[in-house]
Design a protein around this motif. Structure first.
Motif, PDB file in Angstrom:
ATOM      1  N   VAL A 142     -18.641  36.407  24.295  1.00  0.00           N
ATOM      2  CA  VAL A 142     -17.619  36.425  25.337  1.00  0.00           C
ATOM      3  C   VAL A 142     -16.666  37.580  25.041  1.00  0.00           C
ATOM      4  O   VAL A 142     -16.114  37.677  23.946  1.00  0.00           O
ATOM      5  CB  VAL A 142     -16.833  35.102  25.378  1.00  0.00           C
ATOM      6  CG1 VAL A 142     -15.676  35.183  26.365  1.00  0.00           C
ATOM      7  CG2 VAL A 142     -17.751  33.936  25.723  1.00  0.00           C
ATOM      8  N   GLY A 143     -16.510  38.462  26.009  1.00  0.00           N
ATOM      9  CA  GLY A 143     -15.576  39.565  25.839  1.00  0.00           C
ATOM     10  C   GLY A 143     -15.892  40.453  24.657  1.00  0.00           C
ATOM     11  O   GLY A 143     -14.983  40.947  23.989  1.00  0.00           O
ATOM     12  N   GLY A 144     -17.175  40.686  24.403  1.00  0.00           N
ATOM     13  CA  GLY A 144     -17.565  41.570  23.313  1.00  0.00           C
ATOM     14  C   GLY A 144     -17.432  40.973  21.939  1.00  0.00           C
ATOM     15  O   GLY A 144     -17.512  41.695  20.937  1.00  0.00           O
ATOM     16  N   VAL A 145     -17.232  39.674  21.865  1.00  0.00           N
ATOM     17  CA  VAL A 145     -17.099  38.990  20.575  1.00  0.00           C
ATOM     18  C   VAL A 145     -18.131  37.871  20.501  1.00  0.00           C
ATOM     19  O   VAL A 145     -18.243  37.060  21.431  1.00  0.00           O
ATOM     20  CB  VAL A 145     -15.684  38.403  20.377  1.00  0.00           C
ATOM     21  CG1 VAL A 145     -15.586  37.642  19.055  1.00  0.00           C
ATOM     22  CG2 VAL A 145     -14.635  39.509  20.413  1.00  0.00           C
ATOM     23  N   VAL A 146     -18.879  37.816  19.402  1.00  0.00           N
ATOM     24  CA  VAL A 146     -19.805  36.703  19.183  1.00  0.00           C
ATOM     25  C   VAL A 146     -18.973  35.471  18.882  1.00  0.00           C
ATOM     26  O   VAL A 146     -18.135  35.474  17.973  1.00  0.00           O
ATOM     27  CB  VAL A 146     -20.774  37.008  18.022  1.00  0.00           C
ATOM     28  CG1 VAL A 146     -21.712  35.832  17.802  1.00  0.00           C
ATOM     29  CG2 VAL A 146     -21.576  38.269  18.325  1.00  0.00           C
ATOM     30  N   VAL A 147     -19.189  34.404  19.637  1.00  0.00           N
ATOM     31  CA  VAL A 147     -18.317  33.232  19.549  1.00  0.00           C
ATOM     32  C   VAL A 147     -18.564  32.450  18.271  1.00  0.00           C
ATOM     33  O   VAL A 147     -17.623  32.040  17.584  1.00  0.00           O
ATOM     34  CB  VAL A 147     -18.522  32.330  20.785  1.00  0.00           C
ATOM     35  CG1 VAL A 147     -17.612  31.101  20.695  1.00  0.00           C
ATOM     36  CG2 VAL A 147     -18.233  33.109  22.062  1.00  0.00           C
ATOM     37  N   TRP A 148     -19.837  32.227  17.932  1.00  0.00           N
ATOM     38  CA  TRP A 148     -20.159  31.409  16.752  1.00  0.00           C
ATOM     39  C   TRP A 148     -20.718  32.285  15.642  1.00  0.00           C
ATOM     40  O   TRP A 148     -21.567  33.158  15.885  1.00  0.00           O
ATOM     41  CB  TRP A 148     -21.186  30.332  17.103  1.00  0.00           C
ATOM     42  CG  TRP A 148     -20.657  29.259  17.987  1.00  0.00           C
ATOM     43  CD1 TRP A 148     -20.079  28.082  17.607  1.00  0.00           C
ATOM     44  CD2 TRP A 148     -20.660  29.235  19.423  1.00  0.00           C
ATOM     45  NE1 TRP A 148     -19.712  27.340  18.712  1.00  0.00           N
ATOM     46  CE2 TRP A 148     -20.063  28.020  19.844  1.00  0.00           C
ATOM     47  CE3 TRP A 148     -21.104  30.135  20.401  1.00  0.00           C
ATOM     48  CZ2 TRP A 148     -19.908  27.685  21.173  1.00  0.00           C
ATOM     49  CZ3 TRP A 148     -20.947  29.800  21.738  1.00  0.00           C
ATOM     50  CH2 TRP A 148     -20.351  28.578  22.115  1.00  0.00           C
ATOM     51  N   ARG A 149     -20.273  32.068  14.424  1.00  0.00           N
ATOM     52  CA  ARG A 149     -20.768  32.864  13.299  1.00  0.00           C
ATOM     53  C   ARG A 149     -22.004  32.244  12.665  1.00  0.00           C
ATOM     54  O   ARG A 149     -22.638  32.837  11.807  1.00  0.00           O
ATOM     55  CB  ARG A 149     -19.681  33.022  12.239  1.00  0.00           C
ATOM     56  CG  ARG A 149     -19.310  31.744  11.511  1.00  0.00           C
ATOM     57  CD  ARG A 149     -18.419  32.064  10.313  1.00  0.00           C
ATOM     58  NE  ARG A 149     -18.106  30.883   9.542  1.00  0.00           N
ATOM     59  CZ  ARG A 149     -16.983  30.195   9.593  1.00  0.00           C
ATOM     60  NH1 ARG A 149     -16.041  30.579  10.452  1.00  0.00           N
ATOM     61  NH2 ARG A 149     -16.782  29.141   8.847  1.00  0.00           N
ATOM     62  N   ASP A 150     -22.357  31.016  13.054  1.00  0.00           N
ATOM     63  CA  ASP A 150     -23.573  30.348  12.578  1.00  0.00           C
ATOM     64  C   ASP A 150     -23.971  29.344  13.638  1.00  0.00           C
ATOM     65  O   ASP A 150     -23.900  29.656  14.822  1.00  0.00           O
ATOM     66  CB  ASP A 150     -23.376  29.717  11.189  1.00  0.00           C
ATOM     67  CG  ASP A 150     -22.121  28.856  11.106  1.00  0.00           C
ATOM     68  OD1 ASP A 150     -21.704  28.297  12.148  1.00  0.00           O
ATOM     69  OD2 ASP A 150     -21.560  28.709  10.005  1.00  0.00           O
TER      70      ASP A 150
END
Length: 743
Positions: free
Chosen positions: A702-710
Motif C-alpha cells: 500500500v502506497g509503495g510500502v510492503v504492509v507485512w514483513r512476514d
C-alpha cells in the motif's frame, strides 16, 4: 662370532607388536566385527520413517524417530570401533579415527550441499538465499544444529519456511560426538595404564553418567521448550550413549540364552515400529519419550549377537531393506532439499497451499532416490574403498594424512559454497538500520507513503487520515510493484528496535522486561502490553510520544498474550507454555509499578479457544481498572495465510497473486479480540483494519510500502505511516485520563 645357545634370539618388530597387542587385549572386551544385517535393516526402517514423515504421510506421524535409531546405531558402531582399536593396539589413534570418519561422511555430505545450493538457486525465492547460505556454512562446519535451535527461540522467525539443510542438524550432533567421545576413551586408557579392571570400571561409569545426565537434561529441556531441545546436542547424547552401552557389554550379550535373546530382539523391533505410529509432533520429544525407539534399537543390537535367525534379523535382512540400508546415508542427505524445492514450487506458505500436499511430498522423495544412489555409487562408496587401497599402498600414516586433508577440503568447500550463495543473494541490511531510517522514509524520502496515501489529505506527522477518508475507494495494487520504500528483499528486517537490549523476553524467558521509547521525561505514560503484535506498534508510538511528551514503555513477551491465568500449548510443547504462565503471574505487579495512564493491549492468534482467551483478557482488563489504569484494546490486524515478502519475490510480475481475503485474514488474527469487545462493551478499541486493508481484499503493498514483513507482523515502515491515525484514536482516551487525574 657364534651365538650362545642360552641367549634369546632377537625379537622381530612384528613379534613385538603381536606381544603388545596380546597384553593390551586384556584392557577391553572383544567386539564382534562381522557384518550385521540387522543394523542395515534398522537403517532402512529409520530412513524410510524420516522420508515418509517429511513427505507428509500422516500414517507415520512419528517418522522423525528414525533419527534416534541412527543415533543409537552410530553410538554403538563408533564405540565398538574405538574399543577394538584399543584392544588391538593398546591406544586410540585419534588421527586415524577422524580420517575414517572424514572419508565416510564428508565427501557425500559435500555432494549433497552442492545439490542443495543448485536447488536453492533454481527454486527458492531470493529472500531465502542469504539465510540458506548461512545454513550451508554452518552445515559444512557441523554446528547447524545450534543455529536451528537458536532459530526455534526467535518468535519473529517461526513463520519462515524451513531451511533446505535443516536435516543436517543430526549430522552435526554426531560430528560433535565424534570429536569428544574418542578423546574421553583415550583419557580412560591412559588413566588405566593397562589395568583391565580400571578401564572397565571407568568406561562403564563414564558412559552411564553421561547417559543419565543427558537424559535428565533432555527431560528438563523438553518440558521447558521442546522446539529448542529437539536440536541441541546435550539432549541427544544419551541416545548415543545407549549405543555405547551395547558396545561395552559386547562380551556378555552372546551368553544370553538364544530364546531370550530372540524375545528381546522382537520386543525391540516392536518398540521401534510402535514409536513410528504412536509418537507424533504433539509428543514432548526427545525427553523420556525417546527411550522407546532408542531402547528398542539397543535391544535389537543385543539380540543380533545371539538370536540369529530366531530374532528379527530374518526380516531385517530382506534384500530390499539391505539395499535401502546401504544407501540410507545418501538418501537422508538428498531427500529433504527436494522436499523444500517442491514446497517452493507450489508456493507453500507464500500464496499457495498451507502445507505440502502428500502426493508432492512423495514425488519429491522418490525423485531424490536417483541422486542419492548416484552419490552412493560414485562418491560415498569409491572414497571408502579407495581409503582401504591407499592405506595398503602408502601406509597408514600417509593415508591418514590424506584423508584428513580430504575432510578439511570438503568442509572448506562447503563453507565457501555457503559464502558464495550469500554473495549472490540480494543485499541485506541490519534490522536496526531499517528501523531507525523508517521516519526518514515516511516523512522525507517520498511523501506520502504507506497508509498516508489512503487519505485525501495526510494527518499530522504525515500519517493516515480519518476513518471517513479511509473509507474512500483506494487505488489497488498493480501486478508490477515498481519502486518500494523498502526493497522487498529487505522487508523481513523492517522491524522495530526495542531498547534497551534484552528488554523483550524471548520464548524461553519468563522475566518481565520494560522497553523505553517516546519522551523519557513525559508527564503521560503509555504502555504497550502483550506479545510481539503489541510491541510492533512502538514505531508509531515512539514518534507520537516524542512530539506529544508521552513516555512510552513496552511490557511484552514473545508469543505471550496479555491475559490472566490462561495456560495454552505452543509449538512442540503441548504440556503448556510454562514461561508464559510464569510471566502472566508477575507482569501485573510490574505494570502497577510503572503507573501508566493508558495500557494499550494487543496480541496475536493462539491455539486456545476464542472464549477462553477473551475471558482471560477480560480478567486482565478488570485488574488494570481496579489498579486505576485505563486499558485500551488495539485489535490485531488481518493475518495473511503466507509469508508476504516471499510471495512477492516469487511473483515479481504477478503481485496480485499475493492478495488475500480480509474477512478470512481477520479470522486468523488476534484470538478473542472481537469477543472481548462484546464482553467489555465500554472498553475503548483501536481498530486499524481499514488502514491496513481498506478493501475487501488485502493488498500486500500500500502506497509503495510492503504492509507485512512476514506472515503476521506489520512492517515498521508501514506502522510508522499509521502514526497519524494511531494518534487520532488514542488522543481522546489519554485526554479522558488526564481529566480524571487533573486538579
Amino acid at each position: 662370532m657364534t651365538v650362545d645357545e642360552g641367549a634369546e634370539a632377537p625379537v622381530s618388530r612384528a613379534r613385538l607388536r603381536a606381544l603388545r597387542a596380546v597384553r593390551h587385549s586384556l584392557k577391553v572386551p572383544p567386539v564382534p566385527r562381522d557384518f550385521r544385517a540387522d543394523i542395515e535393516g534398522m537403517r532402512a526402517i529409520a530412513v524410510l520413517g524420516v522420508l515418509l514423515w517429511h513427505a507428509g504421510v500422516t500414517v507415520v506421524p512419528g517418522g522423525f524417530v528414525g533419527v534416534d535409531v541412527f543415533f543409537v546405531v552410530s553410538g554403538f558402531l563408533m564405540t565398538a570401533l574405538l574399543l577394538e582399536e584399543a584392544r588391538e593396539r593398546g591406544r586410540i589413534d585419534l588421527g586415524r579415527f577422524y580420517a575414517r570418519r572424514a572419508r565416510r561422511l564428508l565427501p557425500a555430505a559435500l555432494a549433497a550441499l552442492v545439490g542443495t545450493a543448485v536447488l536453492t538457486l533454481l527454486f527458492l525465492p531470493r529472500t531465502r538465499w542469504w539465510d540458506t547460505g548461512i545454513d550451508l556454512l554452518t552445515a559444512a562446519s557441523y554446528v547447524v544444529n545450534w543455529r536451528m535451535s537458536s532459530g526455534a527461540t526467535d518468535y519473529l522467525d517461526v513463520s519462515r519456511a524451513p531451511s533446505p539443510v535443516q536435516h543436517y542438524w543430526s549430522l552435526a550432533v554426531e560430528e560433535q560426538f565424534y570429536v569428544v567421545w574418542p578423546v574421553l576413551l583415550l583419557g580412560l586408557l591412559v588413566l588405566a595404564r593397562g589395568r583391565a579392571r580400571v578401564f572397565r570400571v571407568t568406561s562403564w561409569t563414564l558412559t552411564l553418567a553421561l547417559l543419565a545426565a543427558s537424559l535428565a537434561v533432555s527431560h528438563w529441556w523438553t518440558q521447558t521448550y521442546a522446539a529448542q531441545a529437539y536440536f541441541v546436542t546435550p539432549t541427544r547424547v544419551h541416545e548415543l550413549m545407549i549405543g555405547a552401552v551395547v558396545a561395552l557389554g559386547a562380551r556378555g550379550w552372546p551368553t544370553i540364552p538364544r530364546l531370550l535373546s530372540a524375545v528381546l530382539g522382537w520386543l525391540g523391533l516392536v518398540m521401534i515400529m510402535a514409536s513410528l505410529f504412536a509418537i507424533d509432533q504433539h509428543t514432548p520429544f526427545p525427553g523420556t519419550a525417546a527411550l522407546w525407539p532408542t531402547v528398542g534399537t539397543a535391544l535389537v543390537l543385543i539380540s543380533g549377537a545371539r538370536a540369529g535367525l530366531w530374532g528379527p534379523e530374518f526380516i531385517l535382512r530382506a534384500r530390499w531393506m539391505q539395499w535401502v540400508g546401504r544407501i540410507s546415508y545418501s538418501l537422508y542427505l538428498w531427500h529433504w532439499p527436494f522436499v523444500a524445492a517442491a514446497a517452493s514450487i507450489l508456493a507453500v506458505g507464500s500464496g499457495g497451499p498451507v502445507s505440502l500436499p502428500v502426493q508432492w511430498g512423495l514425488v519429491a522423495v522418490l525423485v531424490s532416490v536417483l541422486p542419492a544412489w548416484l552419490s552412493f555409487r560414485y562418491v560415498e562408496e569409491p572414497v571408502r574403498v579407495r581409503g582401504r587401497v591407499l592405506q595398503a599402498r602408502v601406509g597408514p600414516g600417509v593415508a591418514t594424512y590424506r584423508a584428513l586433508r580430504l575432510g578439511a577440503s570438503c568442509s572448506l568447500a562447503g563453507a565457501l559454497l555457503g559464502l558464495t550463495l550469500m554473495s549472490v543473494a540480494p543485499p541485506r541490511v541490519d534490522g536496526e538500520a531499517v528501523a531507525w531510517r523508517t521516519p526518514a522514509l515516511v516523512d522525507d524520502l517520498r511523501q506520502p507513503v504507506g497508509a498516508g496515501t489512503l487519505a485525501d489529505a495526510p494527518a499530522p506527522g504525515g500519517g493516515s487520515g480519518t476513518e471517513e477518508q479511509l473509507a474512500a475507494a483506494p487505488e489497488r495494487m498493480p501486478d508490477t510493484l515498481g519502486e518500494l520504500a523498502v526493497p522487498v528483499e529487505q522487508v523481513p528486517a523492517d522491524r522495530p528496535v526495542l531498547t534497551p537490549e534484552g528488554c523483550f523476553p524471548g520464548l524461553t524467558e519468563s522475566k518481565v522486561g520494560v522497553c523505553e521509547a517516546g519522551d523519557p521525561d513525559g508527564p503521560v505514560t503509555i504502555a504497550l502490553f502483550g506479545d510481539s503484535h503489541a510491541a510492533m506498534w512502538v514505531t508509531a508510538l515512539d514518534e507520537i510520544g516524542r512530539e506529544r511528551g508521552w513516555r512510552v514503555v513496552t511490557v511484552a513477551k514473545s508469543s505471550c498474550p496479555p491475559v490472566d491465568e490462561l495456560s495454552f500449548s505452543r509449538g512442540q510443547a503441548p504440556q503448556g507454555y510454562e514461561q508464559c504462565t510464569a510471566y502472566q503471574e508477575k507482569v501485573l505487579d510490574r505494570l502497577v509499578e510503572l503507573d501508566p495512564d493508558v495500557v494499550v493491549m494487543s496480541s496475536a492468534s493462539y491455539g486456545a479457544s476464542d472464549e477462553a482467551v477473551a475471558e482471560a483478557l477480560a480478567r486482565r482488563v478488570d485488574q488494570l481498572r481496579a489498579a486505576g489504569i485505563e486499558p485500551v484494546l488495539l485489535r490485531d490486524v488481518p493475518r495473511p495465510p503466507f509469508d508476504v515478502p516471499e510471495c512477492l519475490v516469487a511473483n515479481e510480475d504477478r503481485a496480485t497473486r499475493c492478495v488475500f481475503d480480509r474477512s478470512e485474514g481477520l479470522t486468523r488474527s488476534g484470538t478473542g479480540h472481537a469477543l472481548l469487545a462484546e464482553l467489555r462493551p465500554d472498553l475503548p478499541v483501536v481498530d486499524l483494519t481499514k488502514a491496513i486493508c481498506p478493501a475487501e481484499e488485502c493488498d500486500p503493498v500500500v502506497g509503495g510500502v510492503v504492509v507485512w514483513r512476514d506472515s503476521n507482523h506489520v512492517s515498521a515502515t508501514y506502522v510508522r505511516s499509521l502514526r497519524g491515525l494511531v494518534e487520532q484514536q488514542l488522543l481522546p482516551v489519554v485526554a479522558l485520563t488526564q481529566l480524571r487525574t487533573g486538579p
